[in-house]
Design a protein around this motif. Structure first.
Motif, PDB file in Angstrom:
ATOM      1  N   LEU A 156       7.141  -7.968  -3.385  1.00 38.87           N
ATOM      2  CA  LEU A 156       7.108  -8.567  -4.721  1.00 38.87           C
ATOM      3  C   LEU A 156       5.954  -9.563  -4.823  1.00 38.87           C
ATOM      4  CD1 LEU A 156       8.916  -8.277  -7.238  1.00 38.87           C
ATOM      5  CD2 LEU A 156       9.973 -10.431  -6.602  1.00 38.87           C
ATOM      6  N   MET A 169       3.963   0.269 -11.881  1.00 40.41           N
ATOM      7  CA  MET A 169       2.946  -0.500 -12.588  1.00 40.41           C
ATOM      8  C   MET A 169       3.157  -0.574 -14.085  1.00 40.41           C
ATOM      9  SD  MET A 169      -0.672   0.084 -10.812  1.00 40.41           S
ATOM     10  CE  MET A 169      -0.284   1.255  -9.569  1.00 40.41           C
ATOM     11  N   GLY A 181       3.712   4.143  -7.142  1.00 37.48           N
ATOM     12  CA  GLY A 181       2.873   3.140  -7.787  1.00 37.48           C
ATOM     13  C   GLY A 181       2.865   3.157  -9.298  1.00 37.48           C
ATOM     14  N   ASP A 182       2.612   4.316  -9.894  1.00 34.47           N
ATOM     15  CA  ASP A 182       2.495   4.350 -11.351  1.00 34.47           C
ATOM     16  C   ASP A 182       3.788   3.936 -12.032  1.00 34.47           C
ATOM     17  OD1 ASP A 182      -0.174   5.119 -12.014  1.00 34.47           O
ATOM     18  OD2 ASP A 182       0.244   6.992 -10.984  1.00 34.47           O
ATOM     19  N   MET A 214       2.601   1.617  -3.405  1.00 33.20           N
ATOM     20  CA  MET A 214       1.694   2.002  -4.485  1.00 33.20           C
ATOM     21  C   MET A 214       1.312   3.468  -4.386  1.00 33.20           C
ATOM     22  SD  MET A 214       1.273  -0.423  -6.551  1.00 33.20           S
ATOM     23  CE  MET A 214       2.984  -0.781  -6.216  1.00 33.20           C
ATOM     24  N   LEU A 215       1.177   3.959  -3.156  1.00 31.63           N
ATOM     25  CA  LEU A 215       0.766   5.351  -2.992  1.00 31.63           C
ATOM     26  C   LEU A 215       1.906   6.319  -3.274  1.00 31.63           C
ATOM     27  CD1 LEU A 215      -1.544   5.160   0.136  1.00 31.63           C
ATOM     28  CD2 LEU A 215      -2.196   5.562  -2.234  1.00 31.63           C
ATOM     29  N   ASN A 228      -1.259  -8.851  -7.370  1.00 27.93           N
ATOM     30  CA  ASN A 228      -2.057  -7.720  -7.830  1.00 27.93           C
ATOM     31  C   ASN A 228      -1.991  -7.578  -9.357  1.00 27.93           C
ATOM     32  OD1 ASN A 228      -1.211  -4.767  -8.729  1.00 27.93           O
ATOM     33  ND2 ASN A 228      -2.933  -4.570  -7.333  1.00 27.93           N
ATOM     34  N   LEU A 246       0.834  -1.199   0.000  1.00 27.99           N
ATOM     35  CA  LEU A 246       0.000   0.000   0.000  1.00 27.99           C
ATOM     36  C   LEU A 246       0.875   1.257   0.000  1.00 27.99           C
ATOM     37  CD1 LEU A 246      -2.950   0.958   0.189  1.00 27.99           C
ATOM     38  CD2 LEU A 246      -2.621   1.149   2.642  1.00 27.99           C
TER      39      LEU A 246
END
Ligand SMILES: [Cu+2]
Lengths: 285, 440
Positions: A101, A54, A50-51, A46-47, A107, A43
């Motif tokens: 990981l 991803m 994150g981008d 990602m915050l 996810n 979490l």
């Protein structure tokens, strides 16, 4: 050492039964910790980064390389404090990034690939394990958070780009699309569209850092390494704060006329009045 | 990742996945887009009425097999009375509003310029677009052309239902690289290397973890550290240090040689491309008919928009009002045959209100003539598309395009915009439930 009933662990005597229960306890804690760190670290990561993590067309030589180690060294540092000072275990960083990981692959595969149709080639997570291993070994060999920061945290960031290049390079091959030069990664993200994440949203290297003949990943890595040292120290201390067990005496009990047997009523009364702050908080290290 | 309608299950599925995706998307994307996550009708009316107006949109077909192609073409105009609270389109991107990448976009152009990069667009100008989509995931998908504007979010064009048939596993997107590699399918390209490298490091990490975890762990180690008699030298032995040092050296060597080997395998690579495209708008066509809105009302019980407008034909040919376009709803004047002829059979029916546009005087305006007419666009779409919520907006200026046709069928476009005053009651006792009126 009395034959069959007790056993020596690290110089201390344990009943065999206690040692067995302790092993079960280890397994339970390990399982819980694995899931908790997977969730919490994922979490947090990602915050903050994150981008970049991803998308294949966000993994640039500037922002991705700079931000990822800085944001990823946080949980390893905090957990290293706990694992090392309380248990002398130099595995916290490796443990944390393996958890991360694990969460990421779950996810990406279930959330992005199966549920939202993105091809796996568009959503591969970055790899942090090599840097984490070095960070753990640095702590093992130096036994000191400052030296670990200067060597291990520095290496954690420096190793990031070369360690990921192995799998990333095929996505940086040049292709011609509509008469334009783009990388394979650019085209993958263009072809498999993200409705609400248009091209201009990307925070990627768009100019030049004007030095080292355009090898911006090297400059970004060194910058990241310096910030990672500070980040490591900051989160080591956050780990220290969070590892403190703080208790407050149950003042409600006193209001109801009850007192602890071994606690003089006077002290309890002081605690209620707030005249003695020391009486209210007892820190257990 | 998102879609903008609730009509059928494939769109709903994506709303759900958008909810899941919000957990996953970084904070940078979460903030500007969160307000738009619940479908096209939830975008405020002023946003839909006064930003991008899509027209002449055509779909080459609406059913394809996996790997088949749909070409979407059309034009859009960026409305000059742009909402003040939205940033100007300094950076815009020709998007594709789909429920996830169910179609692969292989090409897209704005005015012939490849739209793989973002570009600056100008207000009150027209642009032509073309997008080539390749069928990927079988199903029935609602797909919109759209313009993403930095700071303003997605601005949607008309949505159409596209059907993809066949097997998802047959999908392939091949390409040849400039360095000579042949990629069979971009969906799976490079994954072998990814799995190998990730797998290798996870295996090494597990060796390191197991090296420590196989021993008595928490309580025994904690006691040994804190109690008298605990033997710290057994907690971390010299073998441990030696093994750690070996691992350190191995890690650095593997990374170093892995990096070298990769550079040898792929000597020619390029960074991500992040330039901006330059797109010239279509040549400016002067407005032939000047439109002044004298009064405009939205009749709440009658679900109709009424405007009293003064039209002045400044051209050298006649002009007949054929269509009012707003929020992708095409109100067509049934008395004008040229306007009726522009409706493509593939055009989504839900975007063509059946009553069309009623004009008090549909006769063509002669060159130089000025005429004041009442026009009425009445349709339940005002409610179902939630356009009537314009009365709840802080900016209740409406906007749209009026299409005029001359005697040769040539079309000119005029902007129409004005404040909107709601009418909540009327003398005929009409209500939303009883739009015909009469004794209630
Ligand atoms: Cu839709």
């Amino acid at each position: 050492m009395q034959g069959g009933t007790s056993v020596r662990l690290y110089g201390l005597e344990w009943l065999k039964e206690s040692a067995r229960i302790s092993k079960v306890f280890d397994l339970l804690v390990a399982a819980i910790l694995f899931l908790a760190v997977s969730g919490a670290f994922h979490l947090h990561y990602m915050l903050t980064a994150g981008d970049w993590d991803m998308w294949i067309d966000w993994k640039d030589r500037q922002w991705w390389v700079t931000l990822t180690p800085i944001m990823a060294i946080t949980f390893p540092a905090a957990l290293q404090y706990v694992f090392w000072t309380k248990f002398r275990l130099p595995i916290a960083a490796t443990f944390a990034v393996v958890c991360l990981l694990f969460g990421q692959w779950i996810n990406r595969y279930f959330g992005f690939h199966l549920w939202s149709y993105f091809p796996m080639s568009e959503v591969i997570p970055a790899l942090l394990i090599p840097g984490a291993l070095v960070l753990d070994v640095a702590l093992l060999l130096t036994g000191n958070c400052l030296f670990t920061a200067m060597s291990g945290a520095f290496a954690f960031a420096l190793l990031f780009y070369p360690a990921n290049w192995f799998w990333l390079a095929p996505y940086r091959l040049p292709v011609e699309v509509m008469g334009q030069l783009v990388s394979v990664g650019d085209y993958i993200s263009y072809a498999f569209t993200r409705t609400a994440l248009p091209e201009y949203i990307r925070l990627i290297e768009r100019g030049t850092l004007r030095t080292f003949g355009g090898h911006s990943a090297i400059i970004a890595s060194f910058f990241s390494a310096f910030v990672s040292i500070l980040m490591y120290l900051a989160w080591w201390h956050i780990g220290m704060l969070l590892a403190r067990v703080v208790t407050t005496p149950n003042t409600l009990k006193n209001f109801m006329g009850l007192t602890d047997k071994d606690e003089p009523a006077e002290t309890a009364q002081k605690a209620i009045d707030g005249t003695s702050l020391q009486g209210r908080f007892a820190a257990v290290e | 990742m998102r879609t903008f309608c609730f009509r059928k299950s494939s769109c709903v599925r994506v709303i759900l996945s958008a909810a899941a995706a919000i957990m996953q998307i970084g904070i940078l994307t979460l903030v500007p887009d969160a307000a738009l996550a619940h479908g096209e009708r939830n975008q405020e009316p002023f946003l839909r009425m006064r930003t991008a107006h899509f027209y002449d949109v055509k779909w080459s077909t609406n059913e394809i097999p996996v790997n088949g192609e749909i070409v979407v073409t059309g034009k859009f105009r960026l409305f000059p009375i742009w909402p003040v609270n939205l940033p100007l389109p300094e950076a815009a991107f020709l998007g594709n509003g789909t429920p996830g990448p169910v179609l692969a976009r292989t090409e897209s152009y704005i005015n012939g310029v490849p739209a793989i990069q973002s570009t600056k667009l100008e207000l009150n100008r027209d642009y032509e677009f073309k997008t080539v989509l390749k069928g990927r995931v079988p199903g029935h998908h609602h797909v919109h052309p759209m313009i993403n504007v930095m700071g303003a979010g997605p601005l949607l064009g008309p949505g159409n239902w596209l059907t993809v048939t066949g097997n998802e596993s047959d999908f392939k997107l091949p390409i040849k690289t400039l360095s000579g590699e042949t990629i069979d399918n971009l969906e799976t390209w490079g994954l072998g290397r990814v799995f190998f490298w990730h797998g290798l490091w996870v295996a090494i990490a597990i060796v390191w973890l197991v090296w420590w975890l196989r021993r008595p762990l928490l309580l025994p180690r904690f006691r040994a550290l804190t109690e008298k008699g605990g033997d710290r030298s057994q907690l971390v032995t010299s073998t441990d240090r030696l093994f750690g040092a070996g691992l350190l050296v191995a890690t650095i060597l593997i990374v170093f040689f892995g990096f070298q080997a990769t550079d040898t395998a792929y000597p020619r690579t390029v960074p991500l491309q992040g330039s901006r495209a330059t797109v010239e708008p279509l040549p400016e066509v002067p407005e032939q008919v000047k439109v002044v809105v004298n009064k405009s009302n939205y009749d709440v019980p009658g679900r109709s928009l009424r405007m009293n407008v003064t039209l002045t034909n400044s051209g050298s040919t006649s002009a007949q009002l054929g269509e009012f376009l707003t929020s992708n709803q095409r109100f067509i004047n049934h008395e004008v045959s040229q306007a009726m002829a522009t409706v493509d059979p593939n055009y989504p029916k839900e975007l063509l209100p059946p009553n069309g546009l009623k004009v008090s005087d549909s006769r063509p305006l002669k060159p130089g003539e000025t005429k004041t007419v009442d026009i009425e666009a009445a349709d339940a779409a005002w409610e179902t598309e939630r356009l009537s919520s314009l009365i709840n907006d802080p900016d209740n200026t409406l906007g749209g395009l009026l299409f005029f046709y001359d005697e040769h069928g040539k079309r000119t476009i005029s902007n129409v915009s004005g404040p909107m005053v709601p009418v909540f009651t009327d003398p005929d006792n009409r209500t939303a439930e009883n739009p015909k009126g009469g004794p209630g």
